[in-house]
Design a protein around this motif. Structure first.
Motif, PDB file in Angstrom:
ATOM      1  N   ALA A  54       0.813  -1.219   0.000  1.00 55.83           N
ATOM      2  CA  ALA A  54       0.000   0.000   0.000  1.00 55.83           C
ATOM      3  C   ALA A  54       0.841   1.260   0.000  1.00 55.83           C
ATOM      4  CB  ALA A  54      -0.922  -0.001   1.218  1.00 55.83           C
ATOM      5  N   THR A  55       2.128   1.145   0.323  1.00 53.56           N
ATOM      6  CA  THR A  55       2.955   2.338   0.537  1.00 53.56           C
ATOM      7  C   THR A  55       4.058   2.499  -0.500  1.00 53.56           C
ATOM      8  OG1 THR A  55       4.404   1.110   2.058  1.00 53.56           O
ATOM      9  CG2 THR A  55       2.505   2.260   3.014  1.00 53.56           C
ATOM     10  N   GLU A  56       3.916   1.850  -1.646  1.00 52.50           N
ATOM     11  CA  GLU A  56       4.950   1.948  -2.678  1.00 52.50           C
ATOM     12  C   GLU A  56       5.146   3.376  -3.158  1.00 52.50           C
ATOM     13  OE1 GLU A  56       3.908  -0.719  -5.775  1.00 52.50           O
ATOM     14  OE2 GLU A  56       4.398  -2.530  -4.643  1.00 52.50           O
ATOM     15  N   ASN A  57       4.072   4.161  -3.201  1.00 54.58           N
ATOM     16  CA  ASN A  57       4.149   5.551  -3.656  1.00 54.58           C
ATOM     17  C   ASN A  57       4.038   6.540  -2.488  1.00 54.58           C
ATOM     18  OD1 ASN A  57       4.325   4.812  -6.412  1.00 54.58           O
ATOM     19  ND2 ASN A  57       2.098   4.582  -6.500  1.00 54.58           N
ATOM     20  N   TRP A  58       4.367   6.090  -1.315  1.00 52.59           N
ATOM     21  CA  TRP A  58       4.255   6.908  -0.106  1.00 52.59           C
ATOM     22  C   TRP A  58       5.059   8.202  -0.265  1.00 52.59           C
ATOM     23  CZ3 TRP A  58       1.160   5.608   3.982  1.00 52.59           C
ATOM     24  CH2 TRP A  58       1.292   6.375   5.161  1.00 52.59           C
ATOM     25  N   LYS A 106      -6.261   7.313  -0.758  1.00 51.16           N
ATOM     26  CA  LYS A 106      -6.406   5.937  -1.231  1.00 51.16           C
ATOM     27  C   LYS A 106      -6.776   5.927  -2.705  1.00 51.16           C
ATOM     28  CE  LYS A 106      -9.191   1.779  -0.739  1.00 51.16           C
ATOM     29  NZ  LYS A 106      -9.521   1.767  -2.178  1.00 51.16           N
ATOM     30  N   ARG A 107      -6.081   5.086  -3.457  1.00 54.03           N
ATOM     31  CA  ARG A 107      -6.395   4.903  -4.866  1.00 54.03           C
ATOM     32  C   ARG A 107      -7.702   4.115  -4.998  1.00 54.03           C
ATOM     33  NH1 ARG A 107      -2.182   1.294  -7.484  1.00 54.03           N
ATOM     34  NH2 ARG A 107      -0.804   2.891  -6.572  1.00 54.03           N
ATOM     35  N   PRO A 108      -8.603   4.484  -5.940  1.00 56.79           N
ATOM     36  CA  PRO A 108      -9.854   3.731  -6.096  1.00 56.79           C
ATOM     37  C   PRO A 108      -9.590   2.256  -6.416  1.00 56.79           C
ATOM     38  CG  PRO A 108      -9.944   5.805  -7.298  1.00 56.79           C
ATOM     39  CD  PRO A 108      -8.532   5.631  -6.855  1.00 56.79           C
ATOM     40  N   GLY A 109     -10.393   1.384  -5.878  1.00 51.98           N
ATOM     41  CA  GLY A 109     -10.242  -0.044  -6.161  1.00 51.98           C
ATOM     42  C   GLY A 109     -10.444  -0.884  -4.914  1.00 51.98           C
ATOM     43  N   GLN A 110     -10.347  -2.174  -5.077  1.00 52.87           N
ATOM     44  CA  GLN A 110     -10.596  -3.114  -3.986  1.00 52.87           C
ATOM     45  C   GLN A 110      -9.379  -3.339  -3.102  1.00 52.87           C
ATOM     46  OE1 GLN A 110     -13.651  -4.061  -3.456  1.00 52.87           O
ATOM     47  NE2 GLN A 110     -14.314  -2.990  -5.321  1.00 52.87           N
ATOM     48  N   THR A 111      -8.206  -2.898  -3.560  1.00 56.24           N
ATOM     49  CA  THR A 111      -6.998  -3.058  -2.747  1.00 56.24           C
ATOM     50  C   THR A 111      -6.662  -1.732  -2.077  1.00 56.24           C
ATOM     51  OG1 THR A 111      -5.589  -2.526  -4.647  1.00 56.24           O
ATOM     52  CG2 THR A 111      -6.105  -4.856  -4.261  1.00 56.24           C
ATOM     53  N   LEU A 112      -5.899  -1.821  -0.995  1.00 57.64           N
ATOM     54  CA  LEU A 112      -5.484  -0.625  -0.266  1.00 57.64           C
ATOM     55  C   LEU A 112      -4.153  -0.136  -0.825  1.00 57.64           C
ATOM     56  CD1 LEU A 112      -5.919   1.372   2.019  1.00 57.64           C
ATOM     57  CD2 LEU A 112      -4.771  -0.239   3.561  1.00 57.64           C
ATOM     58  N   ALA A 113      -4.207   0.944  -1.579  1.00 55.27           N
ATOM     59  CA  ALA A 113      -2.998   1.543  -2.144  1.00 55.27           C
ATOM     60  C   ALA A 113      -3.068   3.046  -1.933  1.00 55.27           C
ATOM     61  CB  ALA A 113      -2.871   1.208  -3.628  1.00 55.27           C
ATOM     62  N   ILE A 114      -1.935   3.618  -1.537  1.00 59.50           N
ATOM     63  CA  ILE A 114      -1.865   5.040  -1.202  1.00 59.50           C
ATOM     64  C   ILE A 114      -1.075   5.778  -2.270  1.00 59.50           C
ATOM     65  CG2 ILE A 114      -1.156   6.734   0.523  1.00 59.50           C
ATOM     66  CD1 ILE A 114      -3.365   4.882   1.481  1.00 59.50           C
TER      67      ILE A 114
END
Length: 499
Positions: free
Chosen positions: A375-379, A401-409
């Motif tokens: 989730a923090t690759e683009n932190w 949070k990026r839209p979608g079913q996964t938690l990505a920031i």
């Protein structure tokens, strides 16, 4: 600063020494014309160009019209509006070095006040080379009318001295002839809308002020970059260089706006007191520390956008072995409770990739232990970017949070743009500053102690550079300066930013 209401100055006579020069053509008269269109000038207003060139009133007006046609932000309906505005313009041929000629100024004032039926504010604007300022000021100081502290003002353009000693000498000279409240030392950067907006951003919003300190801010960067070289100013620039020309005045003044404590009012001296406090709190640099906190550069010949670019030493008016820097970067610290150990990085240069003046406030990173690694690759840390020129905007970067079913920031931005938020055009810096002079508001002008405090900050660097050898040129035109400039921030674990 421009008043909240449509306040107009009282009757005013503005004398411009160097009236036939470039500053009046490009900046002063276009600014006055715009103030006239906005109904900010008194009905009893006169502007008098002074110089040795031979002009009649009519030919002088025609010359200034060319400047308005080329440089004013408002060129519509000139035929009607210029004619009515230009009736206030006249020209007086005189040699500024002739002490006897200054009686012409007193005679003009007496005649105009007689015509208007009362006293007028009198402004002497010295749009001349720095070496002419002491002589003109001395001759003006002999005029009886200049004793009136409430009505007579003198405006002095930068540079305010070549170093601390000459700045102190100039201040002593001016202070012996005029009261401090009569002296307006002008820095056009302080008239820019976005520079003034820093105070509104900080002190009119409870959102920012609680985090505007060393607990939350990791570092501050201020960049003023130019894509051009000398543009025919080799004679001036050889005696100046990037540190004197930009950092000692413009960039240090922006640092003051960022770092100042909240004033208890917007009284001119209260605001300037707070700025002087910042300059006095800047950590003094010891001679042996200069190489670790200051970098200089000079561009050599090269290619930019497919075009051959001459090196600085090949420019007209430049010595073939010149040691003058066209790039400078420094790291400073403000030693007070708010900013202790927060680095302030300042850089400026010519022949760089982008023309822009930008302030970046980088906040300390938020802990990410609660989020999975993917989730923090683009932190990215929060950042506030204040665009001074050419884009006038404020950008706040935060995590979302990026839209979608996964938690990505991902980092995203909220943007305030003057151009998009307001339909009316922003006033040019000289419009704001000229109006302030005419209304007697010195808030955006530098006081004697402020000028000298700024020189004390850069003096150790200047002295070290004058005594050290340097291998110039050391950066390509179109690059971001010498490699050492990158290392200045990289050794602290940071990178230079723009937007």
């Amino acid at each position: 600063m421009i008043p909240a209401t449509n306040q107009r100055p009282s009757a005013t006579i503005l004398f411009i020494f160097g009236g036939s020069g470039d500053l009046n053509l490009r900046k002063l008269t276009p600014a006055l014309y715009n103030l006239y269109l906005d109904n900010y000038l008194s009905d009893q207003f006169a502007v008098v160009g002074l110089g040795r060139s031979e002009y009649t009133d009519e030919s002088f007006r025609e010359r200034l019209l060319e400047g308005v046609q080329s440089f004013s932000r408002r060129k519509d309906d000139l035929e009607a509006t210029w004619k009515s505005f230009s009736t206030a313009i006249s020209y007086l041929q005189m040699d500024a070095g002739d002490a006897g000629a200054y009686s012409k100024l007193s005679d003009f004032v007496a005649a105009k006040e007689g015509e208007w039926g009362g006293p007028a504010n009198i402004v002497f604007y010295l749009a001349v080379a720095p070496q002419l300022v002491p002589g003109i000021a001395t001759n003006l100081g002999k005029l009886e009318l200049c004793c009136d502290k409430s009505r007579v003002r003198i405006v002095v353009e930068k540079p305010f001295g070549h170093d601390l000693k000459t700045a102190q000498e100039l201040n002593a000279l001016l202070g012996g002839l005029f009261a401090e409240e009569q002296i307006y030392r002008i820095d056009h950067y302080l008239g820019k809308e976005t520079v003034q907006n820093i105070l509104a951003l900080r002190f009119a919003n409870s959102l920012f002020e609680p985090i505007w300190n060393r607990r939350y801010v990791e570092y501050v960067q201020i960049t003023a970059s130019e894509t051009v070289g000398l543009e025919g100013r080799g004679g001036y620039y050889e005696g100046s260089g990037a540190l004197r020309d930009m950092i000692q005045n413009h960039l240090l003044q922006m640092l003051c706006m960022v770092a100042t404590e909240a004033p208890i009012s917007f009284d001119a001296n209260e605001v300037r007191n707070k700025k002087v406090d910042v300059l006095n709190a800047i950590r003094r640099i010891k001679p042996e520390q200069v190489k670790d906190v200051a970098v200089r550069g000079q561009y050599g010949p090269g290619q930019k956008n497919g075009k051959a670019i001459p090196g600085y030493r090949e420019e007209e008016g430049v010595q073939p072995d010149s040691k003058t820097e066209t790039f400078a970067a420094v790291k400073l610290f403000v030693d007070n409770w708010r900013w202790e150990d927060v680095p302030f990085y300042l850089r400026t240069g010519k022949s760089l990739p982008e023309k822009a003046t930008v302030i970046n406030i980088q906040f300390k990173p938020a802990p990410n232990y609660a989020f999975p690694d993917e989730a923090t690759e683009n932190w990215s840390s929060n950042q506030l970017t204040i665009g001074i020129q050419p884009a006038m905007d404020i950008r706040l970067r935060f995590q979302a949070k990026r839209p979608g079913q996964t938690l990505a920031i991902d980092p995203v931005e909220m943007v305030f743009s003057y151009k998009e938020a307001y339909k009316e055009q922003e006033p040019e810096a000289y419009e704001t500053l000229l109006l302030d002079v005419m209304t007697g508001d010195a808030t955006l002008f530098m006081r004697a102690d402020q000028v000298e405090a700024a020189w004390k900050v850069v003096t150790p660097i200047l002295e070290a550079w004058e005594s050290d050898t340097v291998d110039f040129p050391n950066y390509e035109p179109g690059s971001w300066g010498p490699d050492a400039a990158q290392q200045l921030v990289e050794k602290d674990g940071f990178q230079w930013m723009m937007k």
